[in-house]
Motif scaffolding. Structure first.
Motif: not given
Length: 620
Positions: A557-580
């Motif tokens: 459960e702790a591992e699931i929570e940790r990885i979910t947090g990492i994915i959320a951070k990556i999604d935030t970075a990918l959402a930047l409008p001019d990143l690509f």
């Protein structure tokens, strides 16, 4: 490359390594051999930088990581799997940083590096190593502190192997293993992708797992190509050639000296005589290699041979708690001259069986019949702790012969390998091999009809193990042995008994068959790893089974929570409008990192589901 150049090492005034040079190429698997006390472990300390050199140098590539077995066993409340996972320092640091990183560029770098080092498959790799060394899935979730020192040293070995250093230094790693763990380690080291140097006295490991032999003898390091068997052949050939060379040189020196002595006073021959004097001075003496013969081991012959069977066991249950016997419905017999090797993972009951046969444990049920006047000699490594450290070998023998004259006591002391001044050396000053020899002498002092040997080869060097094998084969009585040394078993045993699944069965194959079976079953080992504890009843048994599962669920459960947090951070970075458009390379790294994190999340969820299912089954 590991470059050892013209090194000399001196400890307490004693020169252990004298002006030696050797080069070990990357990827080499090297067995490091030599008599006990010659300086093998000392060289390991020097390679790690823990010991200064008297002269010379040791050079390693600048980015090489050096790993070796920890001197102290790990302890504490952390689970075994977590102890092993934390041995990969880079992965552990990256994972901790990933939990707090906020900069999109750094998040991408961390996740990209985690993918490069295959960090998300680490739990599976760590579990496979622990399983190979004898820990069940349930064991791996238990706290380190629940295990004995020997088992925790296995955890230390697992952590060292998992960290996969560029240079792996292992000092007698099989001392903590049973035969099954040793077979797994042999296979693992044979496929180790980096450089490894192993100090070992296990012939089979040195024949199976290495491709070079480094020999330390009288202060000199010599590297031989091939396995230990090949080394022995090359060494014997070198000894023979050096002996011939030394003899030829001695004859030549004698001839030249005779010419000088005969003609040095004659003027007509003075120039020739002087020329031969110079030849003698230039002739570098060759010393023939002198084999350092090992002291033999001998077991006293029983006064009377008994009629077979000397022990008959019929439908016996035995253990430490009548409600939870270690062995059930055991039926077997031991005859006068049997040579029996016990196989089976530690924790399955081998020690319990030998204690039953040695009359140190009484059965809960069934019948055991012993020959009249049967005497048993029992050797076990833990008996080292029972030796009086402030007494000598002579003192221990004198205690067994209180009324005997001095000459007889000295004679018996010498007979077990401690003649002259060695007999008066205090036990605390003896090496591990010398203590083992003393224990063997004490265990067999009264000429038993049957000898039980429980891991007798620990701390014995290769030649001493060969001497032990000869002693076993020369002994006319029965021998029962527990050993991780395949050479000893193959040299001496004519019967193999497997102790597993709470019983004892004969094994019809040979050790090669057994090795293939052990490696093929992988992690299908007995879950019992400690001496059985007292169990109050079925409810407590269920509770003990659920405890590691509960911890495994919490970790998942702790591992699931940790990885979910990492994915959320990556999604935030990918959402930047001019990143690509602004940084397509970083965007690609983030996308790759997200895919790796999703894969890790799926594995964590599968582990949670499996543990939850087993927990519900145990609760029912």
């Amino acid at each position: 490359m590991l470059s050892i150049t013209d090194i000399s090492i001196r400890i307490a005034g004693r020169l252990l390594i004298d002006d030696s040079t050797v080069q070990i190429v990357p990827g080499a698997r090297v067995g490091f051999v030599g008599r006990n006390g010659v300086g093998k472990s000392t060289l390991f300390h020097a390679i790690r930088g823990d010991l200064p050199l008297e002269s010379g140098s040791i050079a390693l590539p600048p980015r090489w990581r050096v790993g070796s077995l920890a001197q102290e066993a790990p302890d504490g409340p952390e689970s075994l799997i977590n102890v092993v996972l934390k041995a990969d320092l880079e992965r552990d640091a990256l994972l901790r940083e990933a939990e707090t990183a906020t900069d999109p560029h750094r998040i991408a770098e961390i996740q990209h590096r985690l993918v490069d080092i295959d960090a998300h498959s680490a739990p599976a790799r760590a579990a496979a190593i622990l399983s190979g060394l004898g820990f069940s899935t349930a064991d791996q979730a238990r706290p380190c502190s629940e295990f004995s020192g020997g088992w925790r040293m296995r955890v230390a070995l697992a952590a060292t192997l998992f960290s996969a250093p560029d240079l792996l230094l292992l000092d007698e790693p099989t001392n903590y293993l049973d035969l099954e763990g040793t077979l797994w380690l042999e296979n693992h080291l044979a496929n180790y992708p980096r450089t490894v140097i192993i100090i070992s006295h296990d012939r089979d490991l040195l024949d199976t797992s290495v491709d070079q032999i480094l020999h330390l003898d009288r202060g000199k390091l010599t590297l031989y190509k091939g396995t230990y068997s090949s080394f022995e052949e090359q060494r014997a050939m070198r000894e023979m050639l050096d002996a011939k060379h030394a003899k030829r040189q001695a004859d030549e020196r004698k001839r030249l000296q005779a010419f000088v002595d005969r003609f040095k006073a004659k003027a007509s021959k003075a120039r020739q005589a002087q020329s031969r004097v110079k030849m003698l001075e230039r002739m570098k003496p060759v010393t023939a290699l002198v084999t350092q013969d090992v002291r033999e081991i001998a077991f006293p012959t029983p006064e009377k041979m008994l009629s077979p069977p000397i022990i008959a066991v019929d439908d016996v249950s035995v253990g430490y708690d009548p409600k939870n016997p270690v062995l059930n419905r055991v039926t077997l017999r031991v005859d006068t001259d049997d040579r029996i090797a016990l196989l089976g993972s530690n924790g399955n009951g081998k020690s319990t069986l030998v204690k039953l046969l040695a009359n140190k444990l009484q059965p809960f049920s069934g019948k055991i019949t012993r020959a009249e006047k049967l005497s048993v000699g029992y050797f076990a490594q833990h008996q080292v702790d029972e030796l009086n450290l402030d007494a000598s070998a002579y003192d221990h023998i004198r205690k067994l012969m209180p009324d005997a004259p001095e000459t007889k006591v000295r004679g018996r002391t010498g007979a077990i390998g401690f003649s002259g001044k060695a007999g008066d050396t205090l036990v605390r000053s003896l090496s591990g091999g010398e203590k083992a020899r003393l224990l063997l002498g004490l265990a067999t002092f009264f000429a038993p009809n049957m000898i039980i040997l429980d891991e007798p080869t620990n701390h014995l060097d290769i030649d001493s193990r060969a001497a032990l094998a000869e002693a076993i084969n020369d002994f006319p009585g029965a021998i029962i042995m527990v050993s991780h040394d395949r050479y000893l078993i193959e040299s001496c045993a004519d019967q193999l008994w497997v102790v597993a699944n709470q019983t004892v069965t004969t094994y019809d194959g040979d050790l090669d068959d057994y090795r293939r079976m052990v490696l093929s079953i992988g992690d299908k080992r007995s879950p019992s790893r400690e001496r059985p504890r007292e169990i109050a009843g079925p409810q407590q048994a269920k509770s003990e089974r659920r405890t590691p599962l509960k911890q495994r669920i919490a970790e998942a459960e702790a591992e699931i929570e940790r990885i979910t947090g990492i994915i959320a951070k990556i999604d935030t970075a990918l959402a930047l409008p001019d990143l690509f458009t602004r940084d397509p390379k970083q965007a690609a790294q983030l996308s790759k990192a997200r895919a790796g994190a999703e894969s890790a999340l799926r594995r964590a969820e599968e582990d949670w589901l499996e543990a939850s299912s087993e927990f519900d089954e145990a609760a029912g």
